[in-house]
Design a protein around this motif. Structure first.
Motif, short mmCIF file in Angstrom:
data_model
loop_
_atom_site.label_atom_id
_atom_site.label_comp_id
_atom_site.label_asym_id
_atom_site.label_seq_id
_atom_site.Cartn_x
_atom_site.Cartn_y
_atom_site.Cartn_z
N ALA B 226 0.63 0.91 6.28
CA ALA B 226 -0.61 1.09 5.53
C ALA B 226 -0.44 0.63 4.07
N MET B 227 0.71 0.96 3.48
CA MET B 227 0.97 0.56 2.09
C MET B 227 1.04 -0.96 1.99
N ALA B 228 1.75 -1.58 2.96
CA ALA B 228 1.87 -3.04 2.95
C ALA B 228 0.49 -3.68 3.10
N ARG B 229 -0.36 -3.11 3.94
CA ARG B 229 -1.69 -3.67 4.17
C ARG B 229 -2.53 -3.62 2.89
N LEU B 230 -2.48 -2.49 2.21
CA LEU B 230 -3.22 -2.36 0.94
C LEU B 230 -2.78 -3.41 -0.06
N LEU B 231 -1.46 -3.55 -0.21
CA LEU B 231 -0.94 -4.49 -1.21
C LEU B 231 -1.25 -5.92 -0.81
N ASP B 232 -1.13 -6.22 0.50
CA ASP B 232 -1.41 -7.58 0.97
C ASP B 232 -2.88 -7.95 0.75
N ALA B 233 -3.75 -6.94 0.79
CA ALA B 233 -5.17 -7.20 0.59
C ALA B 233 -5.53 -7.32 -0.88
N GLY B 234 -4.50 -7.21 -1.75
CA GLY B 234 -4.74 -7.36 -3.17
C GLY B 234 -5.24 -6.09 -3.85
N HIS B 235 -5.21 -4.95 -3.13
CA HIS B 235 -5.63 -3.68 -3.74
C HIS B 235 -4.39 -2.95 -4.22
N LEU B 252 6.83 4.69 -0.09
CA LEU B 252 7.86 4.52 -1.13
C LEU B 252 8.79 3.37 -0.80
N ARG B 253 9.16 3.29 0.48
CA ARG B 253 10.06 2.21 0.91
C ARG B 253 9.42 0.84 0.64
N VAL B 254 8.13 0.68 0.98
CA VAL B 254 7.45 -0.61 0.78
C VAL B 254 7.30 -0.91 -0.71
N LEU B 255 6.96 0.10 -1.50
CA LEU B 255 6.84 -0.11 -2.95
C LEU B 255 8.17 -0.60 -3.52
N SER B 256 9.28 -0.01 -3.05
CA SER B 256 10.61 -0.43 -3.51
C SER B 256 10.89 -1.87 -3.08
N GLU B 257 10.55 -2.23 -1.84
CA GLU B 257 10.75 -3.60 -1.36
C GLU B 257 9.96 -4.61 -2.19
N ARG B 258 8.76 -4.20 -2.64
CA ARG B 258 7.92 -5.12 -3.41
C ARG B 258 8.25 -5.13 -4.90
N GLY B 259 9.28 -4.37 -5.27
CA GLY B 259 9.67 -4.35 -6.67
C GLY B 259 8.76 -3.52 -7.56
#
Lengths: 333, 333
Positions: B226-235, B252-259
């Motif tokens: 869900a976190m990855a989807r939000l970020l990928d959609a530019g939100h 948290l894991r995805v936020l860390s992966e995305r820096g």
């Protein structure tokens, strides 16, 4: 919807339907197929409780575990529930807290009136506590070893620990700590600690007892405290092999607080492969026991003891495992 | 050690000892004290199973939970086991998988022959599934709301969600996402989602539906996706309020992966206060339901229904909660 409806639909006697539903042997395959077809078409669901009761059974297997808060045991319990359901059995959960009195109580057939068998993962139980044969079929799980006439299912803890340490050595590590030896006891960290020692010996490295950190329990906080104690004593290992994932994750937290990078400064391997180890900022390399297989074999041991003649010899059964490599030893690339 | 030994030690009849052990009302306080003294001195342990059976009871309460792999439910189960043990009750664990057919099966008294009562945490159960009153005392847990004649124990999910969002607003956050709305359903993320919306409205902020991410389940992987989807959609929100801790930890894991730094770039609040949230590289701010209190009230509701006259009115009982502030909103200092 009853046996009568199925009998009428299939054009057979109620007794025949009952024989099919209750898996009686003296039913021809053709008759079994005919009745099953009606059962399927009508969507008939046999009353399982009544079915067990007719056999003098309750349809319940007890599962006695030391800790529900540890996800390894929760994940294992979910597997046992699923494996039991495949045989129309349900699971009564016992929480022993790893206390000897509780473990003795359940093993000696506490509640044997309502259970058909018992799957017990002991921590403190001594062989003497089981002098008398349990009143229901009993299966033991876990690392603790006994010379007792009960089936015992576990993975090969020494071999698994050796593989974990070998992996750390292959990543160039030499000063490998063991976190989670049981304070004041040889068991049950015994086998994993032995694997650590054997593999270091085999590699010609030093198994340094100052790098063995004992803990009181097996939770995150125990791992954090043990890691902090090692570092405070000036023993900075270049790798940690932890008794379980929770101890490893507690150690990861302390390493992060102290500014040590994982795996660059300290590589970490856990044991159990709980889901949470896959989602930390650094994912955790871990020994992954085949929990579904352990659960299935435990349930099948209980049921075969119920159905068959008593075996002469209890079995020591090893389930499979794999070492899953992740960022805590491989890094982020 | 038997009733006879106690009777002989206390100098009373076996019947009197039995009356004391079985909590019969027609025993004088003086006699009760005298017998209890002998019980204590001899260390006599009444046969609890027999004691329950004499009352026509089994001494077993079933606890039906949707997921054992989620540590919230495992921790709650451990609390229910402890609360039940205080009343000499043991717990039969049912794993419904959150499936409507399983939940209906347990609520309609599957295995009512071997249980005295049922504590059920439903996900998919509809009120219609409970048209007929359950054959044993029933207590409902969790966020799902029903207009049904059963005691229902939960925390005030709307108020708790509002407190979580208010905390994020107080940390200067404006674009607050909600992670873990149920795909295609209003329940059960309903109440927490409603709290998110109400608090944003009350603060004069925009409850932006593009920042509401639905999930199929409630695990780490669902939160990560869900976190990855939000970020990928530019939100890119500046804060996340997650339906539960596992979803928050996956995020948290995805936020860390995305820096992205937590909380500097994105602050995160979870729900459940599971132990694992306290040991990540960034510890998790979370709504902490009083699990011990929920467990105690559930067991007491079952036992009071067993002992007393049926109540006219089912009760909606709110247990307590606190918002525990940690690094994912406060930072590392």
């Amino acid at each position: 919807m009853s046996l009568k409806d199925v009998a009428s639909h299939a054009g057979v006697s109620i007794k025949t339907v009952s024989n099919v539903v209750n898996d009686q042997p003296h039913v021809t395959p053709a008759m079994r197929a005919r009745v099953q077809k009606s059962i399927d078409e009508l969507g008939y669901r046999p009353n399982l409780t009544a079915r067990h009761l007719r056999k003098g059974r309750t349809g319940i297997v007890a599962l006695a575990l030391p800790e529900l808060g540890n996800p390894y045991f929760a994940e294992l319990a979910a597997e046992v529930v699923d494996a039991a359901a495949e045989h129309d059995y349900t699971v009564l959960l016992d929480h022993t807290g790893g206390r000897r009195d509780q473990e003795t109580l359940v093993s000696q057939g506490f509640r044997s009136r309502v259970i058909d068998g018992l799957i017990l993962s002991p921590i403190e139980l001594e062989a003497d506590d089981l002098r008398e044969r349990a009143p229901v079929p009993l299966v033991l799980l876990g690392e603790r070893e006994y010379d007792l006439p009960y089936d015992h299912i576990s993975i090969d803890n020494v071999a698994a620990a050796r593989e974990a340490v070998r992996h750390l050595i292959s990543r160039g590590r030499r000063d490998i700590a063991f976190l989670g030896a049981r304070r004041g006891r040889s068991q049950p960290a015994h086998l994993r600690l032995r694997g650590w020692r054997e593999e270091l010996d085999a590699a010609g490295l030093v198994a340094d007892d100052r790098l063995v950190a004992a803990t009181d329990g097996w939770g995150h906080a125990d791992g954090a405290a043990a890691m902090a104690r090692l570092l405070d004593a000036g023993h900075r290992p270049d790798a940690v092999f932890a008794y379980n994932d929770l101890i490893a994750i507690g150690a990861l937290r302390v390493l992060s607080e102290r500014g040590l990078r994982v795996p660059e400064d300290v590589a970490v391997v856990g044991f159990d492969d709980v889901v949470e180890g896959r989602f930390g900022a650094v994912t955790l390399t871990s020994v992954s026991p085949d929990k579904a297989s352990i659960a299935r074999m435990a349930v099948e041991s209980v049921l075969s003891q119920l159905d068959g003649a008593p075996r002469q010899q209890a079995r020591r059964i090893h389930a499979g495992y794999t070492l899953v490599h992740r960022e805590s030893t491989l890094g982020h690339d």
